[in-house]
Scaffold this motif. Sequence first.
Motif, PDB file in Angstrom:
ATOM      1  N   MET B   1      18.561   1.518   0.849  1.00  0.00           N
ATOM      2  CA  MET B   1      17.156   1.380   1.241  1.00  0.00           C
ATOM      3  C   MET B   1      16.257   2.130   0.255  1.00  0.00           C
ATOM      4  O   MET B   1      16.595   3.204  -0.196  1.00  0.00           O
ATOM      5  CB  MET B   1      16.962   1.934   2.653  1.00  0.00           C
ATOM      6  N   ASP B   2      15.146   1.507  -0.096  1.00  0.00           N
ATOM      7  CA  ASP B   2      14.219   2.121  -1.054  1.00  0.00           C
ATOM      8  C   ASP B   2      13.073   2.826  -0.339  1.00  0.00           C
ATOM      9  O   ASP B   2      12.855   2.633   0.851  1.00  0.00           O
ATOM     10  CB  ASP B   2      13.641   1.039  -1.976  1.00  0.00           C
ATOM     11  N   GLU B   3      12.379   3.627  -1.118  1.00  0.00           N
ATOM     12  CA  GLU B   3      11.174   4.263  -0.585  1.00  0.00           C
ATOM     13  C   GLU B   3       9.957   3.720  -1.311  1.00  0.00           C
ATOM     14  O   GLU B   3       9.995   3.472  -2.513  1.00  0.00           O
ATOM     15  CB  GLU B   3      11.272   5.788  -0.748  1.00  0.00           C
ATOM     16  N   TYR B   4       8.908   3.512  -0.540  1.00  0.00           N
ATOM     17  CA  TYR B   4       7.668   2.984  -1.099  1.00  0.00           C
ATOM     18  C   TYR B   4       6.507   3.889  -0.712  1.00  0.00           C
ATOM     19  O   TYR B   4       6.460   4.387   0.413  1.00  0.00           O
ATOM     20  CB  TYR B   4       7.392   1.573  -0.567  1.00  0.00           C
ATOM     21  N   ALA B   5       5.590   4.058  -1.663  1.00  0.00           N
ATOM     22  CA  ALA B   5       4.354   4.784  -1.358  1.00  0.00           C
ATOM     23  C   ALA B   5       3.295   3.760  -0.961  1.00  0.00           C
ATOM     24  O   ALA B   5       3.146   2.724  -1.615  1.00  0.00           O
ATOM     25  CB  ALA B   5       3.893   5.576  -2.572  1.00  0.00           C
ATOM     26  N   LEU B   6       2.611   4.018   0.144  1.00  0.00           N
ATOM     27  CA  LEU B   6       1.483   3.173   0.534  1.00  0.00           C
ATOM     28  C   LEU B   6       0.227   4.003   0.266  1.00  0.00           C
ATOM     29  O   LEU B   6      -0.011   5.008   0.934  1.00  0.00           O
ATOM     30  CB  LEU B   6       1.562   2.787   2.008  1.00  0.00           C
ATOM     31  N   ILE B   7      -0.527   3.589  -0.744  1.00  0.00           N
ATOM     32  CA  ILE B   7      -1.682   4.375  -1.189  1.00  0.00           C
ATOM     33  C   ILE B   7      -2.960   3.725  -0.658  1.00  0.00           C
ATOM     34  O   ILE B   7      -3.226   2.550  -0.914  1.00  0.00           O
ATOM     35  CB  ILE B   7      -1.716   4.450  -2.731  1.00  0.00           C
ATOM     36  N   MET B   8      -3.713   4.499   0.099  1.00  0.00           N
ATOM     37  CA  MET B   8      -4.915   3.948   0.744  1.00  0.00           C
ATOM     38  C   MET B   8      -6.114   4.112  -0.170  1.00  0.00           C
ATOM     39  O   MET B   8      -6.498   5.229  -0.502  1.00  0.00           O
ATOM     40  CB  MET B   8      -5.147   4.674   2.075  1.00  0.00           C
ATOM     41  N   ARG B   9      -6.696   3.005  -0.546  1.00  0.00           N
ATOM     42  CA  ARG B   9      -7.847   3.035  -1.460  1.00  0.00           C
ATOM     43  C   ARG B   9      -9.128   2.660  -0.706  1.00  0.00           C
ATOM     44  O   ARG B   9      -9.172   1.637  -0.034  1.00  0.00           O
ATOM     45  CB  ARG B   9      -7.659   2.023  -2.592  1.00  0.00           C
ATOM     46  N   HIS B  10     -10.125   3.521  -0.859  1.00  0.00           N
ATOM     47  CA  HIS B  10     -11.428   3.232  -0.255  1.00  0.00           C
ATOM     48  C   HIS B  10     -12.364   2.709  -1.343  1.00  0.00           C
ATOM     49  O   HIS B  10     -12.455   3.314  -2.412  1.00  0.00           O
ATOM     50  CB  HIS B  10     -12.023   4.500   0.361  1.00  0.00           C
ATOM     51  N   GLU B  11     -13.031   1.616  -1.032  1.00  0.00           N
ATOM     52  CA  GLU B  11     -13.907   1.030  -2.049  1.00  0.00           C
ATOM     53  C   GLU B  11     -15.065   1.971  -2.364  1.00  0.00           C
ATOM     54  O   GLU B  11     -15.471   2.138  -3.497  1.00  0.00           O
ATOM     55  CB  GLU B  11     -14.451  -0.311  -1.567  1.00  0.00           C
ATOM     56  N   ASP B  12     -15.573   2.620  -1.324  1.00  0.00           N
ATOM     57  CA  ASP B  12     -16.703   3.522  -1.537  1.00  0.00           C
ATOM     58  C   ASP B  12     -16.490   4.817  -0.755  1.00  0.00           C
ATOM     59  O   ASP B  12     -16.718   4.873   0.441  1.00  0.00           O
ATOM     60  CB  ASP B  12     -18.000   2.846  -1.103  1.00  0.00           C
ATOM     61  N   GLY B  13     -16.042   5.832  -1.456  1.00  0.00           N
ATOM     62  CA  GLY B  13     -15.737   7.110  -0.819  1.00  0.00           C
ATOM     63  C   GLY B  13     -16.968   7.895  -0.404  1.00  0.00           C
ATOM     64  O   GLY B  13     -16.856   8.908   0.266  1.00  0.00           O
ATOM     65  N   THR B  14     -18.139   7.430  -0.810  1.00  0.00           N
ATOM     66  CA  THR B  14     -19.347   8.188  -0.474  1.00  0.00           C
ATOM     67  C   THR B  14     -19.943   7.771   0.866  1.00  0.00           C
ATOM     68  O   THR B  14     -20.876   8.383   1.353  1.00  0.00           O
ATOM     69  CB  THR B  14     -20.437   7.997  -1.552  1.00  0.00           C
ATOM     70  N   LYS B  15     -19.390   6.711   1.452  1.00  0.00           N
ATOM     71  CA  LYS B  15     -19.901   6.241   2.739  1.00  0.00           C
ATOM     72  C   LYS B  15     -19.707   7.327   3.788  1.00  0.00           C
ATOM     73  O   LYS B  15     -18.651   7.943   3.878  1.00  0.00           O
ATOM     74  CB  LYS B  15     -19.139   4.995   3.173  1.00  0.00           C
ATOM     75  N   VAL B  16     -20.722   7.545   4.577  1.00  0.00           N
ATOM     76  CA  VAL B  16     -20.634   8.565   5.618  1.00  0.00           C
ATOM     77  C   VAL B  16     -20.419   7.881   6.967  1.00  0.00           C
ATOM     78  O   VAL B  16     -21.127   6.943   7.330  1.00  0.00           O
ATOM     79  CB  VAL B  16     -21.920   9.421   5.657  1.00  0.00           C
ATOM     80  N   ALA B  17     -19.408   8.359   7.672  1.00  0.00           N
ATOM     81  CA  ALA B  17     -19.125   7.777   8.984  1.00  0.00           C
ATOM     82  C   ALA B  17     -19.551   8.753  10.066  1.00  0.00           C
ATOM     83  O   ALA B  17     -19.602   9.965   9.847  1.00  0.00           O
ATOM     84  CB  ALA B  17     -17.637   7.482   9.107  1.00  0.00           C
ATOM     85  N   SER B  84      12.900  -3.864   1.487  1.00  0.00           N
ATOM     86  CA  SER B  84      12.335  -4.690   0.429  1.00  0.00           C
ATOM     87  C   SER B  84      10.853  -4.382   0.329  1.00  0.00           C
ATOM     88  O   SER B  84      10.276  -3.786   1.232  1.00  0.00           O
ATOM     89  CB  SER B  84      12.509  -6.174   0.785  1.00  0.00           C
ATOM     90  N   VAL B  85      10.258  -4.852  -0.763  1.00  0.00           N
ATOM     91  CA  VAL B  85       8.821  -4.644  -0.923  1.00  0.00           C
ATOM     92  C   VAL B  85       8.072  -5.422   0.160  1.00  0.00           C
ATOM     93  O   VAL B  85       7.023  -4.988   0.647  1.00  0.00           O
ATOM     94  CB  VAL B  85       8.354  -5.012  -2.351  1.00  0.00           C
ATOM     95  N   GLU B  86       8.658  -6.549   0.592  1.00  0.00           N
ATOM     96  CA  GLU B  86       8.014  -7.353   1.653  1.00  0.00           C
ATOM     97  C   GLU B  86       7.895  -6.541   2.939  1.00  0.00           C
ATOM     98  O   GLU B  86       6.884  -6.587   3.627  1.00  0.00           O
ATOM     99  CB  GLU B  86       8.807  -8.647   1.923  1.00  0.00           C
TER     100      GLU B  86
END
Lengths: 409, 117
Positions: B1-17, B84-86
């Motif tokens: 079994m392989d290990e995968y990194a799931l990297i979370m990308r935000h389109e706009d990090g300056t948005k305030v929630a 798998s990557v899937e």
Amino acid sequence: MEKKELIPHLFRTEYSKIVSVLCRRFGLDYIEIAEDIASETFLTAAQTWGLNGAPPNPVAWLYSVAKNKAKNHLQRNTVFETKVAAAIQNSYSYSDMSEIDLSPQNISDSQLQMMFAICDPSIPAEAQIGLSLRILCGFGIDEIAEAFLSNKETINKRLYRAKEKLRQEQKKIEFPGAAEINKRLENVLTTIYLLFSEGYYSVSQNQTLRQDLCFEAIRLCSILVENKSTDKPQVNALLSLMYFHASRFEARVNKNGDLVLYDDQDTNLWDDELINKGAHFLKRATTGNELSKYHLQAAIAYWNTQRADTTEKWESILQLYNSLLQIEYSPIAALNRTYALSKANGKLPAIIEAEKLNLSGNHFYFALLGELYTGIDDKKAILNFQQALSMAKTDTDKKLMRKKIEGML
Amino acid sequence: MDEYALIMRHEDGTKVASPEQMQIWMKQTMDWIGGIAAQNKFVSGTGLPFADAKVVGHNGIVTDGPFGEIKETIGGFITVKADSVEEAVEFAKGCPVLAGEGNTVEVRKIAKRDGVH
């Protein structure tokens, strides 16, 4: 206390103390001699007290007889005098070889060190529990056999092999150094929790015996909490967890001895005194920065003692399981997490998550699916309960599943 | 079994929630990770807070935050086990970050220390 109950009671409390003190003195190589001397002491007590009545201070009487027997043994046995005696004299500064120290402090130290010696990963888990029950809790071979649904011969063999292993590994009865203590404690806690679970989830129908196992685990953990060097947050967390669970003893079994599921329990039967003790030790567990798996489990157990079925309760339990699973995966935690998810987020998302669990070899998995489908798709619910029934191993589990199916027809 | 990194990308990090919105995201993220852990596929993970973020340039110039000309930023990553990557992609699909338009999750295989990768 009645005379006929006095000796069994003292056996439980004093046997392990005598064995631990003698073992600390003689070394683990002579664990059987220590056990023999302790057993003979009780045999003498049974004979003498039967004729003359119990002495005013039975415990002091036992200690003095045990001391004498140990002394006699040392004098008789030349091997002891030449080999062991020399070794003991080297490692201890006692001038009087034959003095056996049965002071409260030495008893407590000896029991603690014995715990560390027995709860060692080199010994198989089952044998660790067996040895703990025998040596630390003074259980009879019969009782251990019943708890494991096994027979005396098997248990005797298992204990014999475990003691051989202790000898081979040259384990010393000693207190681990400060640097090592957390790692070694981890093993001790694992064994104590296994001992508790053996009682709590045991297949044995003997309720009294099962509760005894649980309270012995609590007693051993209390010894750790009472000692400064082992009074650590995770130890308090485990003690808290066991008290919270133990609070439901009366509620989880009905008059016929059948298991009653959490949702169906009469909450009036939950023991508030034990719940308060759990809360007390949970508070003591939150002194450091450490968040062990026992902290998370104790926090889950705390929420389970809350009677009101609120969103806050189930959301908290869900998040605690989310964290617990990241530290240590177990199928039962995965199933419980999914149940909490259904309570917090609804049955439909929980069904989607349940289907991914990949636990189709576990009958609790199908019991959970049955529960989740109930009211959503009753046909599917029944099919899952039937699947669980066909896979269930114990009568208790089978009965529960039959009841579920009957309730839906 | 392989290990995968799931990297979370935000389109706009300056948005305030709003705090309420953040509370919801937090729960969704914890439930998402808990679901992966319940399949015994979770390895490790961490969030990357925007506070105290710096960018160091090739000439040694240090600027505050990852947000300069480029607004896109990484919010955190987790590592999962997958056959798998899937399968790793299926885990990524559940990531609550994807509720934000323009956000992405990058799936990357972790190199094994086997001398090949």
